[in-house]
Design an enzyme around this catalytic site. Structure first.
Site, PDB file in Angstrom:
ATOM      1  N   CYS B  79       7.478 -64.765 -30.881  1.00  0.00           N
ATOM      2  CA  CYS B  79       6.503 -64.611 -31.966  1.00  0.00           C
ATOM      3  C   CYS B  79       6.961 -65.382 -33.203  1.00  0.00           C
ATOM      4  O   CYS B  79       7.093 -66.597 -33.156  1.00  0.00           O
ATOM      5  CB  CYS B  79       6.271 -63.124 -32.235  1.00  0.00           C
ATOM      6  SG  CYS B  79       4.785 -62.777 -33.182  1.00  0.00           S
ATOM      7  N   HIS B 187       4.372 -61.589 -27.692  1.00  0.00           N
ATOM      8  CA  HIS B 187       5.502 -60.724 -27.338  1.00  0.00           C
ATOM      9  C   HIS B 187       5.489 -60.516 -25.820  1.00  0.00           C
ATOM     10  O   HIS B 187       4.583 -59.864 -25.319  1.00  0.00           O
ATOM     11  CB  HIS B 187       5.386 -59.376 -28.039  1.00  0.00           C
ATOM     12  CG  HIS B 187       5.725 -59.434 -29.486  1.00  0.00           C
ATOM     13  ND1 HIS B 187       6.978 -59.149 -29.963  1.00  0.00           N
ATOM     14  CD2 HIS B 187       4.990 -59.789 -30.560  1.00  0.00           C
ATOM     15  CE1 HIS B 187       6.992 -59.308 -31.267  1.00  0.00           C
ATOM     16  NE2 HIS B 187       5.796 -59.708 -31.666  1.00  0.00           N
ATOM     17  N   GLU B 189       7.196 -58.595 -24.049  1.00  0.00           N
ATOM     18  CA  GLU B 189       7.351 -57.178 -23.695  1.00  0.00           C
ATOM     19  C   GLU B 189       6.069 -56.382 -23.907  1.00  0.00           C
ATOM     20  O   GLU B 189       6.007 -55.208 -23.560  1.00  0.00           O
ATOM     21  CB  GLU B 189       8.534 -56.567 -24.452  1.00  0.00           C
ATOM     22  CG  GLU B 189       8.302 -56.233 -25.921  1.00  0.00           C
ATOM     23  CD  GLU B 189       8.446 -57.422 -26.868  1.00  0.00           C
ATOM     24  OE1 GLU B 189       8.474 -58.575 -26.402  1.00  0.00           O
ATOM     25  OE2 GLU B 189       8.518 -57.176 -28.095  1.00  0.00           O
TER      26      GLU B 189
END
Lengths: 252, 209
Positions: B79, B187, B189
């Site tokens: 990011c 992101h 995750e």
């Protein structure tokens, strides 16, 4: 192209999901993490957890829920309910939530929106607005405290103000349509869509896949949220998405 | 061991939990000396570009990251952590970045070539268009959707660093890389299956964990 988001909303009280959820094959039907996983598997694009705990212990437990959800899921989630101070925002985001949703506290202390946005960025700050049509005003009025308290604000004015203060997204619930299952409140969504430049999440009134199609094509909402239609298994996130895909609406 | 660079501006909790899910050992530290000896590094980041550069400097990480990249150690920017790798950003006035990749960061114009306005930030699930499937980072990554949230975007003339892009009124660099230096605008995750695959490739294929 950006896809339209489908967002199930879970009410959490003292660390447990409430509002009779009828999933089968789940050992612990009240566990927010287990339910979040089910929605994730169904293809939910995001989740909203609304903490409706009354006690201080309940609020503390909510942070454990946030940590568990963040540990186990690879989709974004928003936490709302009882977030009143910048400290609350920090604690919630630092424990793994991606966004916080501010409702009554934002109306009472609008500077909270700005503080949160300055600290973490607008994308983390969702302002939730509950609105009800006011015949006399010929417009929708903003209510706080779970719809119990009318405010001076008209919805378009408050939505604009919230975005100006730093809201990165508006979660707009129609009190007229909420729980009715007769479709989203398109006129309300339309007036708000026209005055804000940030994504709008439609909430209140979802009863069928057609209603999602309507809200995405007729008012171009960015996302749609629903609770009971998914909880009571009247349909699933998969079914809604399959329907939308068939109709040419971009979904994940 | 993967070193997570903590300069006070990242959502370290979710990325560290994602590493646990794929059984990768990691260490979080806010000083370079504590991360020496790690096999690869993750540079997370949320917030504003100028604040992040300042914080990186205060923690002594600017030199550290440049050294590690020069040595060929695998580094993954996430990011804002991706944007910091470029030459400069217009966010909050012109600010120099780490200058490890060619290009600069500017705000989405919010108006397309036909004069129609569109929403900023670019927020939500968008589909990847894979340009370099042969890269180790991209192993088994399909043209899935990943979750974007950003108002500023990388502009680069160098197509060789674009591993994957996404379309949001312009071509948005989504996954980029140059040798062992890689990054994603989203992101990983929080980006479902494709995101977890990227993290796994970084840790297991590139860092051999």
């Amino acid at each position: 192209m950006l896809s339209k988001r489908i967002i199930p909303c879970l009410d959490v009280k003292e660390g447990r999901v409430v509002k009779g959820i009828q999933f089968v094959d789940i050992r612990d039907a009240g566990d927010p993490v287990e339910l979040a996983k089910v929605y994730d598997e169904q293809g939910a694009d995001e989740l909203v957890f609304l903490d409706i705990s009354a006690s201080h212990e309940g609020k503390k437990t909510m942070i454990d829920v946030v940590r568990s959800v963040a540990s186990e899921l690879a989709i974004p989630f928003t936490v709302g309910g009882g977030i009143r101070t910048l400290e609350d925002i920090k604690e919630t985001l630092r424990n793994g939530a991606d966004k916080v949703s501010l409702n009554s506290s934002a109306v009472q202390r609008p500077e909270l929106i700005t503080q949160g946005a300055d600290y973490f960025g607008s994308q983390c700050i969702v302002v939730a607005i509950d609105a009800k049509y006011d015949e006399d005003a010929g417009n929708w009025r903003v209510f706080t405290h779970g719809g119990r308290t009318p405010t001076e604000w008209l919805v378009t004015d408050w939505a604009k103000e919230a975005v100006k203060l730093g809201a990165g997204e508006i979660l707009l619930t129609s009190m007229n349509q909420d729980g009715e299952k007769t479709g989203f409140d398109l006129p309300l969504l339309k007036v708000v869509q026209e005055v804000v430049s940030v994504p709008v999440i439609a909430s209140g009134g979802a009863g069928s896949s057609e209603h999602f199609h309507e809200v995405f094509t007729e008012v171009d909402a960015d996302a749609a949220l629903a609770a009971s239609i998914f909880h009571y298994k009247e349909t699933s996130v998969q079914n809604v998405k399959a329907y939308l895909k068939e109709k040419g609406v971009p979904v994940r | 061991m993967i070193g997570i660079i903590d300069y006070g501006m990242g959502n370290l909790f979710s990325v560290s939990k994602a590493l646990e899910r794929i059984d990768v050992h990691y260490k979080i530290a806010d000083r370079p000396k504590d991360l020496e000896g790690c096999d690869g590094f993750i540079l997370p980041g949320v917030g504003a570009f100028p604040d992040a550069m300042r914080a990186l400097g205060e923690h002594g990480f600017i030199r550290f990251i440049k050294e590690k990249v020069a040595e060929g150690a695998p580094v993954y920017g996430i990011c804002l952590g991706m944007q910091l790798l470029f030459e400069s950003s217009q966010e909050g006035g012109e600010t120099d970045g780490l200058g490890l990749l060619p290009g600069s960061i500017s705000r989405f114009p919010g108006i397309d070539e036909d004069g129609n306005s569109y929403k900023v930030p670019h927020m939500g699930w968008n589909q990847l268009k894979i340009h370099q499937p042969e890269q180790p980072l991209m192993k088994d990554v399909k043209d899935d959707h990943v979750y974007f949230v950003h108002s500023f975007v990388v502009r680069t003339e160098d197509a060789s660093i674009l591993y994957a892009t996404s379309d949001y009124h312009m071509e948005v660099p989504a996954v980029i890389g140059k040798g062992n230096l890689v990054a994603s605008q989203f992101h990983p995750e929080k980006s479902g299956r494709a995101g977890m695959q990227l993290l796994e490739n970084f840790c297991k294929v590139m860092c051999k964990q």
